[in-house]
Design an enzyme around this catalytic site. Structure first.
Site, PDB file in Angstrom:
ATOM      1  N   ASP A   1       1.888 -15.334   4.963  1.00 35.63           N
ATOM      2  CA  ASP A   1       0.585 -15.973   4.803  1.00 35.63           C
ATOM      3  C   ASP A   1      -0.087 -15.966   6.188  1.00 35.63           C
ATOM      4  OD1 ASP A   1      -0.739 -18.154   2.740  1.00 35.63           O
ATOM      5  OD2 ASP A   1      -1.226 -18.521   4.851  1.00 35.63           O
TER       6      ASP A   1
ATOM      7  N   CYS B   1     -15.888  -5.752   1.489  1.00 39.92           N
ATOM      8  CA  CYS B   1     -16.640  -4.767   0.699  1.00 39.92           C
ATOM      9  C   CYS B   1     -17.604  -5.537  -0.212  1.00 39.92           C
ATOM     10  CB  CYS B   1     -15.718  -3.816  -0.049  1.00 39.92           C
ATOM     11  SG  CYS B   1     -14.476  -4.640  -1.008  1.00 39.92           S
TER      12      CYS B   1
ATOM     13  N   ASP C   1      -9.542  -7.599   6.954  1.00 36.61           N
ATOM     14  CA  ASP C   1     -10.265  -6.883   5.894  1.00 36.61           C
ATOM     15  C   ASP C   1     -10.126  -7.792   4.672  1.00 36.61           C
ATOM     16  OD1 ASP C   1     -11.551  -4.953   4.456  1.00 36.61           O
ATOM     17  OD2 ASP C   1      -9.796  -3.673   4.205  1.00 36.61           O
TER      18      ASP C   1
ATOM     19  N   GLU D   1       0.777  -8.230   4.538  1.00 39.22           N
ATOM     20  CA  GLU D   1       0.173  -8.523   3.235  1.00 39.22           C
ATOM     21  C   GLU D   1       0.828  -9.784   2.677  1.00 39.22           C
ATOM     22  OE1 GLU D   1      -2.352  -7.453   1.239  1.00 39.22           O
ATOM     23  OE2 GLU D   1      -1.646  -8.946  -0.183  1.00 39.22           O
TER      24      GLU D   1
ATOM     25  N   LYS E   1      -6.609   0.700   6.133  1.00 36.38           N
ATOM     26  CA  LYS E   1      -6.994   0.453   7.542  1.00 36.38           C
ATOM     27  C   LYS E   1      -5.773   0.624   8.449  1.00 36.38           C
ATOM     28  CE  LYS E   1     -10.997  -1.214   6.030  1.00 36.38           C
ATOM     29  NZ  LYS E   1     -10.681  -1.147   4.585  1.00 36.38           N
TER      30      LYS E   1
ATOM     31  N   ALA F   1      -3.515  -6.244   4.620  1.00 35.25           N
ATOM     32  CA  ALA F   1      -3.352  -4.798   4.828  1.00 35.25           C
ATOM     33  C   ALA F   1      -3.156  -3.942   3.584  1.00 35.25           C
ATOM     34  CB  ALA F   1      -2.198  -4.550   5.785  1.00 35.25           C
ATOM     35  N   ALA F   2      -2.679  -4.508   2.465  1.00 32.96           N
ATOM     36  CA  ALA F   2      -2.368  -3.647   1.302  1.00 32.96           C
ATOM     37  C   ALA F   2      -3.647  -3.090   0.680  1.00 32.96           C
ATOM     38  CB  ALA F   2      -1.599  -4.455   0.257  1.00 32.96           C
ATOM     39  N   PRO F   3      -3.653  -1.831   0.250  1.00 30.54           N
ATOM     40  CA  PRO F   3      -2.519  -0.891   0.188  1.00 30.54           C
ATOM     41  C   PRO F   3      -2.269  -0.086   1.467  1.00 30.54           C
ATOM     42  CG  PRO F   3      -4.439   0.066  -0.879  1.00 30.54           C
ATOM     43  CD  PRO F   3      -4.858  -1.316  -0.440  1.00 30.54           C
ATOM     44  N   GLY F   4      -3.034  -0.332   2.522  1.00 34.07           N
ATOM     45  CA  GLY F   4      -2.687   0.329   3.786  1.00 34.07           C
ATOM     46  C   GLY F   4      -3.743   1.263   4.351  1.00 34.07           C
TER      47      GLY F   4
HETATM   48  N1  SAM Z   1      -7.081  -3.488   4.272  1.00 34.74           N
HETATM   49  C1  SAM Z   1      -6.740  -2.922   2.994  1.00 34.74           C
HETATM   50  C2  SAM Z   1      -6.948  -1.422   3.040  1.00 34.74           C
HETATM   51  O1  SAM Z   1      -7.723  -0.943   3.854  1.00 34.74           O
HETATM   52  O2  SAM Z   1      -6.282  -0.718   2.262  1.00 34.74           O
HETATM   53  C3  SAM Z   1      -7.511  -3.556   1.873  1.00 34.74           C
HETATM   54  C4  SAM Z   1      -7.392  -5.062   1.869  1.00 34.74           C
HETATM   55  S1  SAM Z   1      -8.101  -5.869   0.493  1.00 34.74           S
HETATM   56  C5  SAM Z   1      -9.775  -5.772   0.811  1.00 34.74           C
HETATM   57  C6  SAM Z   1      -7.723  -7.525   0.823  1.00 34.74           C
HETATM   58  C7  SAM Z   1      -6.257  -7.893   0.831  1.00 34.74           C
HETATM   59  O3  SAM Z   1      -6.144  -9.297   1.099  1.00 34.74           O
HETATM   60  C8  SAM Z   1      -5.555  -7.637  -0.487  1.00 34.74           C
HETATM   61  O4  SAM Z   1      -4.425  -6.842  -0.284  1.00 34.74           O
HETATM   62  C9  SAM Z   1      -5.134  -9.026  -0.951  1.00 34.74           C
HETATM   63  O5  SAM Z   1      -3.895  -9.039  -1.593  1.00 34.74           O
HETATM   64  C10 SAM Z   1      -5.079  -9.817   0.337  1.00 34.74           C
HETATM   65  N2  SAM Z   1      -5.274 -11.281   0.146  1.00 34.74           N
HETATM   66  C11 SAM Z   1      -5.595 -11.931  -1.004  1.00 34.74           C
HETATM   67  N3  SAM Z   1      -5.647 -13.267  -0.769  1.00 34.74           N
HETATM   68  C12 SAM Z   1      -5.346 -13.457   0.520  1.00 34.74           C
HETATM   69  C13 SAM Z   1      -5.217 -14.605   1.352  1.00 34.74           C
HETATM   70  N4  SAM Z   1      -5.427 -15.825   0.878  1.00 34.74           N
HETATM   71  N5  SAM Z   1      -4.869 -14.422   2.633  1.00 34.74           N
HETATM   72  C14 SAM Z   1      -4.670 -13.180   3.130  1.00 34.74           C
HETATM   73  N6  SAM Z   1      -4.786 -12.058   2.392  1.00 34.74           N
HETATM   74  C15 SAM Z   1      -5.118 -12.182   1.111  1.00 34.74           C
END
Ligand code: SAM
Length: 442
Positions: free
Chosen positions: A157, A227, A174, A130, A112, A107-110
């Protein structure tokens, strides 16, 4: 723009890819878009509509958002336009009157999470998760600013959700990806790109999905997004899901004004030469029925507050009767009664924010928390002090403000009627309670 070696050959066979138009689009500036918070109505900036998101606008140029008090108040979120299509799909495949359990697992940075929070019913609960600890801080900040009381933030996790069999009606993944869709907006992303990284991301995406699928209810909705343009991270993942627990959902009809969104294997591809936005892929799938009965969750225990404390905090809320109040480490929180049992079922998670922090009581007085100032649940009768843009920036820098006011005690500092934070007015002085860690430093 120079693409990484091997990149164009790699995506050349992707559905809808047009090398000449794609390359030309990368010479153009990145569109700037914002999405307004439906809970914090303000006069909109000049701009043109994002066709798939009613609350969003493209701006003619990028303002210095950091010097707009409304940005700090959570009146809008700066978000890339293509990714707002997540909300459009969510609307197509869910009933906006139903109570839903929704999980945004990466979810980070938020972006969606704030989008979905604005679309879900008031009886719904969104778990905004996150895994990376250092990124939870910005996620929590953005969720607090958005002010929706039905959103909790967790730091887990994906595999930690495996014990929550069938709990969620909707899961949004995402996924972390190789990032080719952001080459125009963030040219640095090109340095990270390689075929090895695409394959590495694809395996990680498969792992995240395997971990999270048990938590989705049979018949539940999965929104899977990246993306990246890479087949390995997009359609291939969808194919794997369709071979196992999922079935496709019907292709939605996309109005002509949306531009050329390309439908491919239950997914929607966004190319910067065909729509106004960056590269994006999103698929909507339904989990097959059968299996995965909902199991009993680990229950979270709440310490209720006493009647005197309740009388004090109730004055600060609009419709306090709709909330359940509890205490944790001297801070009083509240959660909407309607989602209390859903939040109690999250006892197995590492929750960073559950409920709205209202503040702590000292000498029969509430020292109000910034979360309360940001929240849509705050009472309309609390004394307010409206500031113009210059004074509002001084307040947000946490500098001293010279104010002539008859107000006394705690008051909400506002700009254009939208709360920015708390101040306490004592004769001859205004004590600024804006959170130090959020102050404007520029
Ligand atoms: N959904 C967010 C938004 O709309 O602002 C953007 C998300 S970004 C594309 C992907 C996220 O997945 C990042 O915040 C990253 O830290 C997290 N991430 C990285 N490795 C991961 C893992 N193994 N399992 C789950 N999330 C992970």
């Amino acid at each position: 723009m120079q693409f990484p070696a091997g990149f164009i050959q790699h995506i050349n066979n992707c559905k809808g890819f047009d090398e000449v138009a794609f390359t030309q689009a990368h010479q153009l500036p990145t569109p700037v878009s914002i999405r307004y918070n439906p809970q914090k109505p303000v006069e909109k900036m000049a701009g043109s509509p994002v066709p798939w998101c009613a609350e969003a606008l493209y701006l003619p140029e990028r303002p210095l958002f950091v010097f707009d008090p409304l940005f700090h108040a959570g009146a809008y979120y700066v978000q890339e336009a293509s990714s707002m299509f997540t909300g459009y799909l969510f609307r197509q495949f869910t009933d906006d009157k139903k109570p839903l359990h929704i999980l945004d697992v990466c979810a980070a940075p938020g972006g969606k999470s704030t989008l979905i929070a604005g679309l879900m019913s008031p009886q719904s609960l969104l778990v905004s998760n996150e895994v990376i600890k250092s990124r939870v801080t910005i996620l929590k900040e953005n969720i607090v600013k958005w002010g929706n009381p039905n959103v909790v933030v967790s730091n887990n996790d994906p595999r930690d959700f495996s014990g929550m069999n069938g709990f969620f009606d909707v899961i949004i993944v995402d996924a972390p990806c190789s990032g080719s869709g952001l080459f125009r907006k963030e040219p640095e992303a090109k340095k990270e790109w390689s075929i090895e990284n695409v394959n590495h991301c694809s395996l990680r995406q498969q792992r995240i999905l395997e971990d999270i699928i048990p938590a989705l209810k049979p018949g539940g909705l999965l929104l899977y997004a990246t993306c990246s343009y890479a087949y390995e991270e997009d359609e291939k993942i969808v194919e794997i899901l369709l071979q196992n627990d999922f079935e496709p959902l019907p292709k939605i009809s996309v109005p002509a004004e949306f531009g050329g969104i390309v439908f491919s294997k239950s997914g929607y591809r966004f190319y910067p030469d065909k729509i106004t936005g960056e590269g994006f892929f999103i698929a909507a799938l339904r989990k097959k029925n059968g299996g995965d009965e909902q199991t009993n969750q680990i229950k979270k225990q709440f310490i209720p507050i006493n009647a005197d404390e309740k009388n004090i905090v109730a004055n600060y809320l609009h419709q306090p009767e709709n909330y359940f109040f509890f205490k944790y480490k001297e801070v009083i929180y509240c959660i909407p009664e309607i989602v209390k049992s859903s939040i109690s079922a999250l006892g197995g998670l590492h929750l960073i924010k559950s409920g709205t922090a209202l503040g702590s009581i000292k000498n029969n007085e509430l020292i109000p928390d910034h979360e309360l100032a940001m929240s849509s649940i705050i009472s309309k009768t609390i004394p307010r002090l409206g500031l113009n843009a210059t004074d509002a920036i001084t307040y947000l820098r946490k500098n001293t403000l010279q104010i002539n006011s008859n107000l006394k005690g705690w008051c909400l500092i506002t700009h254009k009627n939208i709360p920015l934070g708390w101040a306490k007015i004592i004769p001859g002085r205004l004590n600024n309670y804006f959170p130090t860690e959020w102050r404007i430093r520029k």
